[in-house]
Design a protein around this motif. Structure first.
Motif, PDB file in Angstrom:
ATOM      1  N   LEU A   1      29.319  59.185  22.556  1.00 47.19           N
ATOM      2  CA  LEU A   1      28.905  60.345  22.059  1.00 47.19           C
ATOM      3  C   LEU A   1      30.656  60.553  22.041  1.00 47.19           C
ATOM      4  O   LEU A   1      30.820  61.474  20.905  1.00 47.19           O
ATOM      5  CB  LEU A   1      28.286  60.939  22.220  1.00 47.19           C
ATOM      6  N   TYR A   2      31.415  61.271  23.061  1.00 44.23           N
ATOM      7  CA  TYR A   2      32.595  61.770  22.989  1.00 44.23           C
ATOM      8  C   TYR A   2      33.233  60.769  22.143  1.00 44.23           C
ATOM      9  O   TYR A   2      33.830  61.391  21.143  1.00 44.23           O
ATOM     10  CB  TYR A   2      32.725  61.965  24.870  1.00 44.23           C
ATOM     11  N   LYS A   3      33.133  59.389  22.605  1.00 39.49           N
ATOM     12  CA  LYS A   3      34.651  58.696  21.777  1.00 39.49           C
ATOM     13  C   LYS A   3      33.894  59.061  19.910  1.00 39.49           C
ATOM     14  O   LYS A   3      34.628  59.335  19.312  1.00 39.49           O
ATOM     15  CB  LYS A   3      33.801  57.507  21.930  1.00 39.49           C
ATOM     16  N   LYS A   4      32.874  58.408  19.618  1.00 36.50           N
ATOM     17  CA  LYS A   4      32.101  59.323  17.848  1.00 36.50           C
ATOM     18  C   LYS A   4      33.490  60.667  17.690  1.00 36.50           C
ATOM     19  O   LYS A   4      33.894  60.587  16.709  1.00 36.50           O
ATOM     20  CB  LYS A   4      30.972  58.978  18.263  1.00 36.50           C
ATOM     21  N   LEU A   5      33.383  61.702  18.349  1.00 40.65           N
ATOM     22  CA  LEU A   5      33.576  63.310  18.456  1.00 40.65           C
ATOM     23  C   LEU A   5      34.951  62.665  18.509  1.00 40.65           C
ATOM     24  O   LEU A   5      35.582  63.267  17.288  1.00 40.65           O
ATOM     25  CB  LEU A   5      33.422  64.096  18.928  1.00 40.65           C
ATOM     26  N   ASP A   6      35.689  62.269  19.296  1.00 41.54           N
ATOM     27  CA  ASP A   6      36.984  61.809  19.672  1.00 41.54           C
ATOM     28  C   ASP A   6      37.704  61.360  18.047  1.00 41.54           C
ATOM     29  O   ASP A   6      38.982  61.558  18.427  1.00 41.54           O
ATOM     30  CB  ASP A   6      37.312  61.475  20.629  1.00 41.54           C
ATOM     31  N   ASP A   7      36.834  60.191  18.183  1.00 40.49           N
ATOM     32  CA  ASP A   7      37.866  59.354  17.048  1.00 40.49           C
ATOM     33  C   ASP A   7      37.564  60.077  15.505  1.00 40.49           C
ATOM     34  O   ASP A   7      38.424  59.941  14.567  1.00 40.49           O
ATOM     35  CB  ASP A   7      36.532  58.203  16.485  1.00 40.49           C
ATOM     36  N   ALA A   8      36.583  61.327  15.643  1.00 41.97           N
ATOM     37  CA  ALA A   8      36.767  62.147  14.128  1.00 41.97           C
ATOM     38  C   ALA A   8      37.818  63.388  14.611  1.00 41.97           C
ATOM     39  O   ALA A   8      37.263  64.319  13.425  1.00 41.97           O
ATOM     40  CB  ALA A   8      35.251  63.147  13.995  1.00 41.97           C
ATOM     41  N   GLY A   9      38.546  63.350  15.511  1.00 41.55           N
ATOM     42  CA  GLY A   9      39.333  64.504  16.257  1.00 41.55           C
ATOM     43  C   GLY A   9      39.280  65.561  16.754  1.00 41.55           C
ATOM     44  O   GLY A   9      39.356  66.764  16.359  1.00 41.55           O
ATOM     45  N   ILE A  10      37.078  66.016  16.670  1.00 40.11           N
ATOM     46  CA  ILE A  10      36.734  66.720  17.670  1.00 40.11           C
ATOM     47  C   ILE A  10      37.348  66.273  19.350  1.00 40.11           C
ATOM     48  O   ILE A  10      35.939  65.761  20.088  1.00 40.11           O
ATOM     49  CB  ILE A  10      35.797  66.299  16.924  1.00 40.11           C
ATOM     50  N   LYS A  11      37.489  67.160  19.637  1.00 38.73           N
ATOM     51  CA  LYS A  11      37.989  67.627  21.630  1.00 38.73           C
ATOM     52  C   LYS A  11      36.577  68.338  22.259  1.00 38.73           C
ATOM     53  O   LYS A  11      36.635  69.732  21.721  1.00 38.73           O
ATOM     54  CB  LYS A  11      38.663  67.953  21.432  1.00 38.73           C
ATOM     55  N   ILE A  12      35.969  67.898  22.817  1.00 41.50           N
ATOM     56  CA  ILE A  12      35.048  68.823  23.976  1.00 41.50           C
ATOM     57  C   ILE A  12      35.687  68.891  25.238  1.00 41.50           C
ATOM     58  O   ILE A  12      36.407  68.516  26.129  1.00 41.50           O
ATOM     59  CB  ILE A  12      33.989  67.609  24.458  1.00 41.50           C
ATOM     60  N   ILE A  13      36.459  70.242  25.176  1.00 47.08           N
ATOM     61  CA  ILE A  13      36.890  70.766  26.382  1.00 47.08           C
ATOM     62  C   ILE A  13      36.800  72.099  27.229  1.00 47.08           C
ATOM     63  O   ILE A  13      36.526  72.315  26.759  1.00 47.08           O
ATOM     64  CB  ILE A  13      38.682  70.899  25.172  1.00 47.08           C
ATOM     65  N   ARG A  14      37.289  71.948  28.175  1.00 46.24           N
ATOM     66  CA  ARG A  14      37.451  73.238  29.194  1.00 46.24           C
ATOM     67  C   ARG A  14      38.500  74.146  28.806  1.00 46.24           C
ATOM     68  O   ARG A  14      39.563  73.671  28.711  1.00 46.24           O
ATOM     69  CB  ARG A  14      37.009  72.826  30.375  1.00 46.24           C
ATOM     70  N   PRO A  15      37.930  75.296  27.846  1.00 42.66           N
ATOM     71  CA  PRO A  15      38.993  76.441  27.272  1.00 42.66           C
ATOM     72  C   PRO A  15      40.337  76.881  28.472  1.00 42.66           C
ATOM     73  O   PRO A  15      39.260  77.134  29.688  1.00 42.66           O
ATOM     74  CB  PRO A  15      38.591  77.615  26.582  1.00 42.66           C
TER      75      PRO A  15
END
Length: 158
Positions: free
Chosen positions: A17-31
């Motif tokens: 799931l993280y890889k799929k989002l990452d490939d779309a330029g969407i990062k899950i980050i701790r601000p």
């Protein structure tokens, strides 16, 4: 809406799931702390004052107890999720911009918070006032906590 319980020692693998989002330029980050105003104001604008107040509390913890979905191409926040904001060991609030739903962002934010809670020493997490009960059941085998309505949120002012 009932509360739900999640076994943090039995979370599903979230790497695809993280890889799929990452490939779309969407990062899950701790601000970072310097991003607090941007995050809190975004939550206030898209969702509510109450959720903005809760998520601002996440920035008083170390580590910061929230994550955001950030579109690196568009340079904008798409979603957020917090834990330990109103009560310890509680997940929430969480939300995804309506224009960005259906991409797996909500699930990724939820799982990232669950992983952080596990890594910080929690064995279980409580999803407070879980709206989409089936979503949490499917994603992490969460179970409904019986007689948990209105639960800890009974003190909310109208």
């Amino acid at each position: 809406m009932p509360d739900m319980l999640v076994k943090l020692y039995d979370l599903p693998d979230s790497s695809k799931l993280y890889k799929k989002l990452d490939d779309a330029g969407i990062k899950i980050i701790r601000p970072m702390t310097p991003n607090k105003t941007k995050v809190v104001e975004w939550v206030r604008e898209i969702f509510s004052d109450g959720w903005a107040d809760e998520i601002s509390m996440a920035f008083t913890h170390f580590p910061i107890s929230c994550f955001i979905a950030y579109d690196e191409n568009e340079k904008k926040i798409l979603g957020f999720a917090g834990y330990d904001c109103t009560y310890r060991n509680f997940f929430g609030p969480t939300g995804v911009d309506p224009v960005a739903r259906g991409k797996g962002i909500g699930g990724a934010l939820f799982l990232r918070c669950m992983e952080a809670m596990r890594d910080e020493g929690y064995g279980y997490a409580i999803v407070g006032g879980a709206g989409p009960v089936d979503f949490y059941k499917k994603l992490a085998n969460a179970i409904v906590i019986e007689d948990s309505v209105p639960g800890v949120y009974k003190e909310l002012l109208d």
